[in-house]
Design an enzyme around this catalytic site. Structure first.
Site, mmCIF file in Angstrom:
data_model
loop_
_atom_site.group_PDB
_atom_site.id
_atom_site.type_symbol
_atom_site.label_atom_id
_atom_site.label_comp_id
_atom_site.label_asym_id
_atom_site.label_seq_id
_atom_site.Cartn_x
_atom_site.Cartn_y
_atom_site.Cartn_z
ATOM 1 N N HIS A 41 -0.111 -3.249 4.479
ATOM 2 C CA HIS A 41 0.835 -2.108 4.494
ATOM 3 C C HIS A 41 2.021 -2.509 5.359
ATOM 4 C CE1 HIS A 41 1.535 2.460 4.625
ATOM 5 N NE2 HIS A 41 2.595 1.896 5.188
ATOM 6 N N HIS A 79 6.477 -2.421 5.822
ATOM 7 C CA HIS A 79 7.840 -2.015 5.448
ATOM 8 C C HIS A 79 8.791 -3.156 5.768
ATOM 9 C CE1 HIS A 79 6.748 2.235 4.831
ATOM 10 N NE2 HIS A 79 5.852 1.985 5.772
ATOM 11 N N LYS A 90 1.902 3.562 -4.763
ATOM 12 C CA LYS A 90 1.878 4.328 -3.507
ATOM 13 C C LYS A 90 2.185 5.793 -3.775
ATOM 14 C CE LYS A 90 1.888 5.065 0.979
ATOM 15 N NZ LYS A 90 2.658 4.493 2.050
ATOM 16 N N HIS A 139 -0.505 8.050 1.248
ATOM 17 C CA HIS A 139 -0.084 8.593 2.552
ATOM 18 C C HIS A 139 -0.760 9.953 2.668
ATOM 19 C CE1 HIS A 139 2.767 9.089 6.011
ATOM 20 N NE2 HIS A 139 2.272 10.304 5.864
ATOM 21 N N HIS A 186 -3.086 3.903 6.756
ATOM 22 C CA HIS A 186 -2.884 4.195 8.186
ATOM 23 C C HIS A 186 -3.665 5.426 8.654
ATOM 24 C CE1 HIS A 186 0.051 6.771 6.287
ATOM 25 N NE2 HIS A 186 0.967 5.853 6.169
ATOM 26 N N ASP A 188 1.610 -1.198 8.916
ATOM 27 C CA ASP A 188 2.648 -0.160 8.827
ATOM 28 C C ASP A 188 3.803 -0.501 9.756
ATOM 29 O OD1 ASP A 188 3.887 2.083 7.804
ATOM 30 O OD2 ASP A 188 2.798 3.499 9.062
HETATM 31 O O1 DOR Z 1 5.841 5.792 10.916
HETATM 32 C C1 DOR Z 1 6.077 5.635 9.731
HETATM 33 N N1 DOR Z 1 7.180 4.966 9.304
HETATM 34 N N2 DOR Z 1 5.251 6.173 8.829
HETATM 35 C C2 DOR Z 1 5.521 6.168 7.524
HETATM 36 O O2 DOR Z 1 4.745 6.702 6.774
HETATM 37 C C3 DOR Z 1 6.778 5.580 7.004
HETATM 38 C C4 DOR Z 1 7.344 4.609 7.936
HETATM 39 C C5 DOR Z 1 8.775 4.256 7.619
HETATM 40 O O3 DOR Z 1 9.079 3.946 6.466
HETATM 41 O O4 DOR Z 1 9.599 4.251 8.538
HETATM 42 ZN ZN ZN Z 2 4.098 3.035 6.011
#
Ligand code: DOR
Ligand code: ZN
Length: 346
Positions: free
Chosen positions: A14, A16, A100, A137, A175, A248
């Site tokens: 997971h 970003h 997702k 999520h 998460h 995450d």
């Molecule tokens: O803390 C987070 N940041 N939780 C999420 O679900 C998305 C993520 C983000 O994309 O910044």
């Molecule tokens: Zn995330």
């Protein structure tokens, strides 16, 4: 005890990576230690179609330093208009590893997510049939529900009904932050797993709020009380293959975090493995770290573990930078609040 540790090259289930200048700044941080990562599709606009996922994958590959051996595993962002045909074709061709599900409004860039779960029922049935994993999520967005209860209520109101209505659907609860989620995963049958982040193994809600508000500890789902953190630590270090690492890691420029309305996300990619080694050692579970970082997730996603190993060595405290610079501005690293002694050897 030995001061070296050999791990199969790890996967981050997971992650970003963002896009543009931020992507260029953060992609090398994951590629340095991880062999693969499941890339979240919550860009603006989101990655909804196979064509968009293919183009995003190309941009990620172009952002990697020369010689990187890192494979981004793509996901599609589920909307009420998503096409089952497109999803199945993208999965069948190997372009995507999962879909997702964001409840609309639950988190960063989730406005295009799902409001009415009945509208995605047919897509979920097709995914169950074709064994396409659904990453969830798991928070309700009902304004009546307290933010600290949103995960537990989601399980009861949304997730469990979806799983009952869609037998065979393979689901990853992303998460997880509560003992409720840990218990749900343990009691559910096959086809349900959960990712656990590095930061939720470290912080509880006191870290976020006591003695001043700490925007760099703000993430979603928000950290819960200590008993929940302990349940996550027990699950992660238990050896139970249904729990595996999804960092995450979610970079935001520092001014977007330190703001009157700060963004959610902890940036842990650069030093996640050092933090995890410290935690697993403290729990007397260093021998289970490899399962968590490198084996359990691959098994759930039905891919072979990575070839090759990384070596971690214990020594003097590891120096890590307070922030990294990106073309979108500096990004602050997550501060675990304790010294790190395990470093990944080059
Ligand atoms: O803390 C987070 N940041 N939780 C999420 O679900 C998305 C993520 C983000 O994309 O910044
Ligand atoms: Zn995330």
């Amino acid at each position: 005890m030995s001061d070296t540790l050999s791990l199969r090259r790890p996967d981050d289930w997971h992650l970003h990576l963002r896009d543009g200048a931020m992507l260029a700044g953060v992609a090398p941080e994951s590629a340095r230690h991880f062999a693969r990562a499941l890339i979240m599709p919550n860009l603006v606009p989101p990655v909804v179609t196979a064509a968009e996922a293919g183009a995003y994958r190309d941009r990620i590959m172009a952002a990697l330093p020369a010689g990187s051996d890192f494979t981004p595993l793509m996901t599609l962002y589920l909307t009420e208009e998503s096409s089952a045909e497109d999803i199945l074709a993208a999965h069948g061709s190997g372009l995507i590893a999962a879909v997702k599900l964001y409840p609309a409004g639950a988190t960063t860039n989730s406005a295009s997510g799902v409001r009415d779960f009945d509208k995605v029922r047919e897509v979920l049935e097709a995914m169950a049939e074709a064994a396409v994993p659904l990453c969830v999520h798991g928070e309700v967005t009902d304004p009546e529900i307290d933010i600290f209860d949103r995960e537990a209520v989601f399980i009861e109101r949304v997730l469990d009904p979806i799983r009952r209505a869609t037998p065979g659907l393979r689901v990853v609860m992303e998460h997880v932050t509560t003992s409720d989620a840990v218990d749900y995963v343990k009691t559910a049958g096959a086809g349900l797993a959960a990712t656990i982040t590095t930061h939720h193994l470290v912080i509880n809600r006191n870290h976020l709020l006591v003695g001043g508000m700490r925007p760099h500890y703000y993430c979603l789902p928000v950290a819960k009380r200590e008993s929940h953190r302990l349940a996550l630590r027990a699950a992660a270090t238990s050896g139970d293959a249904r729990f595996f690492l999804g960092t995450d890691s979610a970079p935001h420029p520092v001014d977007a975090k330190e703001s009157a309305c700060g963004c959610a996300g902890c940036f842990t990619a650069p030093h996640t493995l050092s933090i995890l080694a410290e935690i697993f050692e403290a729990e007397g579970a260093l021998d289970r770290l490899e399962g968590f970082t490198s084996l359990n997730g691959a098994a759930f996603y039905r891919v072979a573990p990575n070839r090759g190993h990384i070596t971690m060595r214990k020594g003097d405290p590891v120096a890590w930078p307070a922030r990294i610079e990106t073309g979108d501005g500096p990004v602050t690293l997550f501060d675990p609040g304790f010294d790190l002694h395990w470093r990944v050897e080059a």
